[in-house]
Motif scaffolding. Structure first.
Motif, PDB file in Angstrom:
ATOM      1  N   TRP A   1      -0.523  -1.371 -42.168  1.00  0.00           N
ATOM      2  CA  TRP A   1      -1.021  -2.742 -42.299  1.00  0.00           C
ATOM      3  C   TRP A   1      -0.582  -3.590 -41.119  1.00  0.00           C
ATOM      4  O   TRP A   1      -1.355  -4.364 -40.558  1.00  0.00           O
ATOM      5  N   MET A   2       0.661  -3.421 -40.713  1.00  0.00           N
ATOM      6  CA  MET A   2       1.157  -4.153 -39.550  1.00  0.00           C
ATOM      7  C   MET A   2       0.480  -3.659 -38.270  1.00  0.00           C
ATOM      8  O   MET A   2       0.162  -4.448 -37.373  1.00  0.00           O
TER       9      MET A   2
ATOM     10  N   SER B   1      -6.903 -11.882 -50.550  1.00  0.00           N
ATOM     11  CA  SER B   1      -8.352 -12.029 -50.493  1.00  0.00           C
ATOM     12  C   SER B   1      -8.808 -13.000 -49.415  1.00  0.00           C
ATOM     13  O   SER B   1      -9.954 -12.948 -48.979  1.00  0.00           O
ATOM     14  N   SER B   2      -7.929 -13.885 -48.944  1.00  0.00           N
ATOM     15  CA  SER B   2      -8.359 -14.844 -47.928  1.00  0.00           C
ATOM     16  C   SER B   2      -8.677 -14.196 -46.604  1.00  0.00           C
ATOM     17  O   SER B   2      -9.499 -14.696 -45.838  1.00  0.00           O
ATOM     18  N   SER B   3      -8.020 -13.076 -46.300  1.00  0.00           N
ATOM     19  CA  SER B   3      -8.302 -12.393 -45.038  1.00  0.00           C
ATOM     20  C   SER B   3      -9.450 -11.409 -45.158  1.00  0.00           C
ATOM     21  O   SER B   3      -9.939 -10.891 -44.164  1.00  0.00           O
ATOM     22  N   LEU B   4      -9.902 -11.165 -46.382  1.00  0.00           N
ATOM     23  CA  LEU B   4     -10.972 -10.189 -46.603  1.00  0.00           C
ATOM     24  C   LEU B   4     -12.270 -10.623 -45.936  1.00  0.00           C
ATOM     25  O   LEU B   4     -12.871  -9.869 -45.171  1.00  0.00           O
ATOM     26  N   SER B   5     -12.701 -11.835 -46.203  1.00  0.00           N
ATOM     27  CA  SER B   5     -13.956 -12.297 -45.625  1.00  0.00           C
ATOM     28  C   SER B   5     -13.880 -12.378 -44.115  1.00  0.00           C
ATOM     29  O   SER B   5     -14.832 -12.044 -43.413  1.00  0.00           O
ATOM     30  N   GLN B   6     -12.724 -12.832 -43.598  1.00  0.00           N
ATOM     31  CA  GLN B   6     -12.567 -12.934 -42.155  1.00  0.00           C
ATOM     32  C   GLN B   6     -12.705 -11.571 -41.494  1.00  0.00           C
ATOM     33  O   GLN B   6     -13.397 -11.412 -40.492  1.00  0.00           O
ATOM     34  N   GLY B   7     -12.032 -10.556 -42.084  1.00  0.00           N
ATOM     35  CA  GLY B   7     -12.096  -9.211 -41.503  1.00  0.00           C
ATOM     36  C   GLY B   7     -13.478  -8.626 -41.586  1.00  0.00           C
ATOM     37  O   GLY B   7     -13.975  -8.024 -40.628  1.00  0.00           O
TER      38      GLY B   7
ATOM     39  N   ARG C   1      -6.894  -5.068 -34.577  1.00  0.00           N
ATOM     40  CA  ARG C   1      -6.514  -4.048 -33.596  1.00  0.00           C
ATOM     41  C   ARG C   1      -7.364  -2.786 -33.687  1.00  0.00           C
ATOM     42  O   ARG C   1      -7.332  -1.962 -32.781  1.00  0.00           O
ATOM     43  N   ILE C   2      -8.075  -2.608 -34.793  1.00  0.00           N
ATOM     44  CA  ILE C   2      -8.958  -1.440 -34.862  1.00  0.00           C
ATOM     45  C   ILE C   2     -10.383  -1.792 -34.469  1.00  0.00           C
ATOM     46  O   ILE C   2     -11.216  -0.904 -34.290  1.00  0.00           O
ATOM     47  N   LEU C   3     -10.655  -3.077 -34.332  1.00  0.00           N
ATOM     48  CA  LEU C   3     -11.990  -3.495 -33.918  1.00  0.00           C
ATOM     49  C   LEU C   3     -12.176  -3.225 -32.428  1.00  0.00           C
ATOM     50  O   LEU C   3     -11.210  -3.218 -31.661  1.00  0.00           O
TER      51      LEU C   3
END
Length: 407
Positions: free
Chosen positions: A309-310, A6-12, A318-320
């Motif tokens: 995921w990798m 969940s920590s990377s959720l907000s960042q993404g 990488r998809i942004l």
């Protein structure tokens, strides 16, 4: 197909909102990877359900045990953790269960409406006498019309579930399990794990199954007691119950080996020339069975999920869209916005996909499916319809009539 914590959720979600405007409603935190992969899957599901579609020869299901269904269910588990998790945390188990019940109610009527719409359309096509194909029989719906009273009761009680209409009922039952799994997790994480694995094992041993029609012993094609395993895997990752896997080159190689080794065990152009593989598939069908979600389907899906995921990188960087205003960046930004919009409206898009897939099949019958141009035209038309529905539903959900403006 994120397996991130969940920590990377907000960042993404924050980064995605800054680069892909209009891809999500304002004020709602979303994982760009989730919307991206759900959007891709929606297009694949349409391709897979159009009768006579050449493109079905190249979808992921032809090259491995798992297919778009696993991605759809896994992502649904992740989305459910986002949509319902805060209700369970902030308002308690009872209110969370009520929220899930409301969603089950929506999915139930979506299933009923989809069946009625498709069945009625197939009857009209048959009655028109313009086509040689028996479209009612193509979906094996003649038993429904021969015994409508019994079948109608079965339809409403989910004891009559034709094969083409089996994904939403499966999803509905798995959703209904969510409050129980969360309650078990609050007792102890191992209790929830035991419940999920125990139910899955019950499906593998045929102890847990649901009848698909009153007049035979046929079971639901998608046994929810088997498929809940992949759903709650996605739910557990997004809820933080499971930690994100390590980013390790050795794991990438291992996952890639799994995916590559499975190709000759599934790709029909190879398997038909290997009697030993055919024999193995027959002897160990329980491991790759789709109905009860066999173990090797799960292994194959996890390997693919880890590779994806990798591939997309942390927070989906990488998809942004790349930095700058180049033609490449602008084109990818617009494409990504479309894909993510389709992924955000997955239920409406899925229902539309299942309905228009039958009509697109009719179009191929009329135009001639042997032509590559016709194949491309029909698939492109289907994609355009899904995109239009996604944007239309998104517009209605934004409730523009509540905004102040000049008459």
């Amino acid at each position: 197909m994120s397996l991130a914590d969940s920590s990377s959720l907000s960042q993404g979600a924050t980064k995605a909102s800054a680069t892909v405007r209009g891809a999500r409603p304002a004020g709602r935190v979303r994982d760009p990877r989730l919307d991206f992969f759900r959007g891709i899957v929606m297009f694949i599901i349409l391709i897979a359900h159009v009768p006579g579609n050449w493109f079905t020869l190249w979808i992921p299901a032809r090259f491995g045990f798992s297919d778009a269904t696993e991605v759809f269910v896994f992502c649904s588990g992740m989305a459910s953790a986002i949509a319902f998790g805060s209700v369970f945390r902030n308002q308690g188990l009872l209110m969370g269960a009520a929220r899930v019940a409301y969603r089950c109610w929506q999915v139930y009527w979506a299933h009923i409406g989809l069946f009625v719409a498709i069945a009625a359309t197939m009857v009209l096509l048959n009655a028109s006498e313009l086509f040689d194909t028996d479209y009612v029989g193509q979906l094996n719906l003649h038993p429904f019309f021969k015994s409508t009273d019994q079948s109608l009761v079965g339809l409403l009680t989910l004891t009559y579930v034709p094969n083409y209409f089996d994904i939403l009922p499966m999803y509905l039952v798995v959703l209904a399990m969510m409050p129980l799994v969360i309650a078990c997790h609050r007792l102890h994480p191992l209790v929830a794990l035991a419940l999920v694995l125990g139910v899955w094992l019950g499906a593998q041993t045929d102890l847990l199954a649901l009848p698909a029609e009153p007049w035979s012993a046929r079971e639901w094609f998608f046994n929810p007691f088997g498929w809940q395993l992949v759903f709650f895997t996605g739910f557990a990752f997004m809820s933080g119950w499971l930690p994100a896997p390590p980013r390790d080159t050795r794991l990438v190689i291992f996952a890639a080996i799994i995916v590559i080794v499975i190709v000759p065990l599934e790709y029909y152009r190879i398997t038909r020339h290997l009697p030993a593989v055919i024999a193995w598939r027959n002897d160990y069908s329980i491991l790759i069975e789709k109905t009860d979600f066999g173990l090797l389907r799960y292994v194959h899906f996890l390997a693919l999920a880890y590779l994806c995921w990798m591939a997309v990188g942390e927070a989906g960087r990488r998809i942004l869209p790349p930095e700058g205003e180049s033609a490449l960046a602008s084109g990818w930004r617009q494409t990504l916005a479309v894909i993510m919009k389709v992924g955000q409206q997955s239920l409406a898009v899925f229902i539309t996909s299942m309905f228009i897939a039958r009509l697109l099949g009719v179009a191929l019958d009329v135009l001639g499916g042997s032509s590559l141009f016709n194949q491309l035209l029909v698939n492109a038309t289907g994609f355009a319809i899904l995109i239009a529905v996604a944007y239309g539903v998104g517009w209605f959900k934004s409730e523009p009539w509540r905004k102040k403006g000049t008459a």
